[in-house]
Design an enzyme around this catalytic site. Sequence first.
Site, PDB file in Angstrom:
ATOM      1  N   ASP A  94     -71.484-110.828 -81.457  1.00 46.55           N
ATOM      2  CA  ASP A  94     -70.056-111.145 -81.348  1.00 46.55           C
ATOM      3  C   ASP A  94     -69.852-112.544 -81.923  1.00 46.55           C
ATOM      4  O   ASP A  94     -70.783-113.314 -82.080  1.00 46.55           O
ATOM      5  CB  ASP A  94     -69.526-110.954 -79.928  1.00 46.55           C
ATOM      6  CG  ASP A  94     -70.118-111.906 -78.929  1.00 46.55           C
ATOM      7  OD1 ASP A  94     -70.913-112.767 -79.341  1.00 46.55           O
ATOM      8  OD2 ASP A  94     -69.790-111.792 -77.750  1.00 46.55           O
ATOM      9  N   ASP A 302     -69.777-102.999 -74.732  1.00 42.89           N
ATOM     10  CA  ASP A 302     -70.872-103.871 -74.312  1.00 42.89           C
ATOM     11  C   ASP A 302     -70.436-104.597 -73.060  1.00 42.89           C
ATOM     12  O   ASP A 302     -69.243-104.771 -72.830  1.00 42.89           O
ATOM     13  CB  ASP A 302     -71.185-104.913 -75.400  1.00 42.89           C
ATOM     14  CG  ASP A 302     -70.159-106.030 -75.395  1.00 42.89           C
ATOM     15  OD1 ASP A 302     -70.419-107.064 -74.754  1.00 42.89           O
ATOM     16  OD2 ASP A 302     -69.088-105.879 -76.005  1.00 42.89           O
ATOM     17  N   CYS A 340     -82.630 -89.779 -60.754  1.00 41.84           N
ATOM     18  CA  CYS A 340     -82.542 -90.701 -61.905  1.00 41.84           C
ATOM     19  C   CYS A 340     -83.811 -90.585 -62.744  1.00 41.84           C
ATOM     20  O   CYS A 340     -84.923 -90.586 -62.206  1.00 41.84           O
ATOM     21  CB  CYS A 340     -82.339 -92.135 -61.437  1.00 41.84           C
ATOM     22  SG  CYS A 340     -82.241 -93.313 -62.810  1.00 41.84           S
ATOM     23  N   CYS A 342     -84.882 -92.771 -64.960  1.00 41.31           N
ATOM     24  CA  CYS A 342     -85.346 -94.052 -65.512  1.00 41.31           C
ATOM     25  C   CYS A 342     -86.793 -94.328 -65.111  1.00 41.31           C
ATOM     26  O   CYS A 342     -87.323 -93.734 -64.170  1.00 41.31           O
ATOM     27  CB  CYS A 342     -84.417 -95.195 -65.097  1.00 41.31           C
ATOM     28  SG  CYS A 342     -84.794 -95.949 -63.500  1.00 41.31           S
ATOM     29  N   CYS A 345     -87.113 -95.464 -61.352  1.00 42.56           N
ATOM     30  CA  CYS A 345     -86.997 -94.394 -60.353  1.00 42.56           C
ATOM     31  C   CYS A 345     -88.146 -93.387 -60.450  1.00 42.56           C
ATOM     32  O   CYS A 345     -88.510 -92.762 -59.467  1.00 42.56           O
ATOM     33  CB  CYS A 345     -85.644 -93.703 -60.480  1.00 42.56           C
ATOM     34  SG  CYS A 345     -84.287 -94.781 -59.981  1.00 42.56           S
ATOM     35  N   HIS A 371     -83.176 -99.823 -64.362  1.00 45.19           N
ATOM     36  CA  HIS A 371     -82.392 -98.769 -63.711  1.00 45.19           C
ATOM     37  C   HIS A 371     -80.897 -98.886 -64.064  1.00 45.19           C
ATOM     38  O   HIS A 371     -80.269 -97.890 -64.454  1.00 45.19           O
ATOM     39  CB  HIS A 371     -82.561 -98.801 -62.190  1.00 45.19           C
ATOM     40  CG  HIS A 371     -81.594 -97.921 -61.476  1.00 45.19           C
ATOM     41  ND1 HIS A 371     -81.756 -96.546 -61.378  1.00 45.19           N
ATOM     42  CD2 HIS A 371     -80.392 -98.194 -60.897  1.00 45.19           C
ATOM     43  CE1 HIS A 371     -80.716 -96.033 -60.752  1.00 45.19           C
ATOM     44  NE2 HIS A 371     -79.871 -97.002 -60.442  1.00 45.19           N
TER      45      HIS A 371
HETATM   46 ZN   LIG Z   1     -83.219 -95.187 -61.996  1.00 42.83          ZN
END
Ligand SMILES: [Zn+2]
Length: 413
Positions: A94, A302, A340, A342, A345, A371
């Site tokens: 930016d 963003d 989840c 990720c 997790c 996460h």
């Molecule tokens: Zn997660």
Amino acid sequence: MSEFGFKVQAELTNSQGRAGVIHTPHGEIQTPAFIPVGTKATVKSVLPEAMKELGAQALLANAYHLYLQPGPEIVDEAGGVGKFMNWPGPTYTDSGGFQVLSLGVGFKKVIAMDEQTFRSDEVIADHKERLAHVDDDGVTFKSHLDGSMHRFTPEISMQVQHQLGADIIFAFDECTTLHNTRKYQVKSLERTRLWAKRCLVEHGRLTRERSAKPCQALWGVLQGAQYEDLRRKGAKDLSELNEDGISFDGFGLGGALDKENLGTIVSWMTEELPREKPRHLLGIGEPDDLFVGVENGADTFDCVAPSRQARTSAVFTKTGRVNLTNAKFNRAFVPIQEDCDCYTCTNYTAAYLNHLFRSKEMLASTLATIHNERFIVRLVDQMRQRLIAGDFHEFKKEFLGSFYSSNLKRSLA
Ligand SMILES: [Zn+2]
């Protein structure tokens, strides 16, 4: 500009929302997409490889911060911001306009944009120092690092962003606040238009001068605060600008946006913008705002919120935000969110994160950030899938109903 392009793949009926793909010299971005922020060429506490693994398609760094440290010449010598930070995918920077005008000290507290128009108490809080001065040519500001004086003009912002070498760069604009008078907004909008023209000219010159470097796309930034006529005029003016055959490749939807009317204000702009150019909604990352943004035709987003909140132990779940330091997690031998996907997790429990946060271990920030970034990136990816599948509105209802259900329960209680 053959390496840069945008294609619309699906559209919502009765609104500006769409799914598409942005092509850049460093790869494609399937939109709508959330672009995580790596302000100083790093997403705080997370490896770029982990950002890739969690599904980030591009990263956004900040021109103001990299200009002050390490300096744009060093990033240029390193081969651009992506190469410097070992991120092979697309990058955004930016313009630094928002940062030099707000300087992280508290926007609308420390800035004097027009002393004639404003009572100083409206714009300068007691005992706060004025750190930026705006004039028609640019902005003079004091570094938050060492107090040294600097100046950004549209030309300097373009030079800095060419040295930083991101795929998508933004025009230098004046970011106003909702507290400025309408008279000031009118004057400021014209200043932003004239700065946009200067950015196009300088971008053209630098593109020719640095023809051996990968091409960069310049997006104009739209202002106009809460006024419909100014928002529409700003969008129309910037989409019509053409300097020696160079026009904006996309648009940043910027400025002060009040949450209450976010969708309406975004739609005023997107209705005036050309369909075939991508749009980035600057600084937006709350789940409800992302839905509203997508619905009204923003393609990328963003926000520092997912990582900033993660570092303070606040994490997203399907049923809302929770704080991992809460005592109820000290024996929660389950992931933050059961389904989840990720890395955090998949491998760690909420009880372990509770322990890491309470004992102030660095790994706490890393795992929580992974996460949260995955949560928001996946949410916007799902919006894309559901938009293409034709049931975006059902998904919105289902997700927000669950995410804000605890707030709703509280407000009904
Ligand atoms: Zn997660």
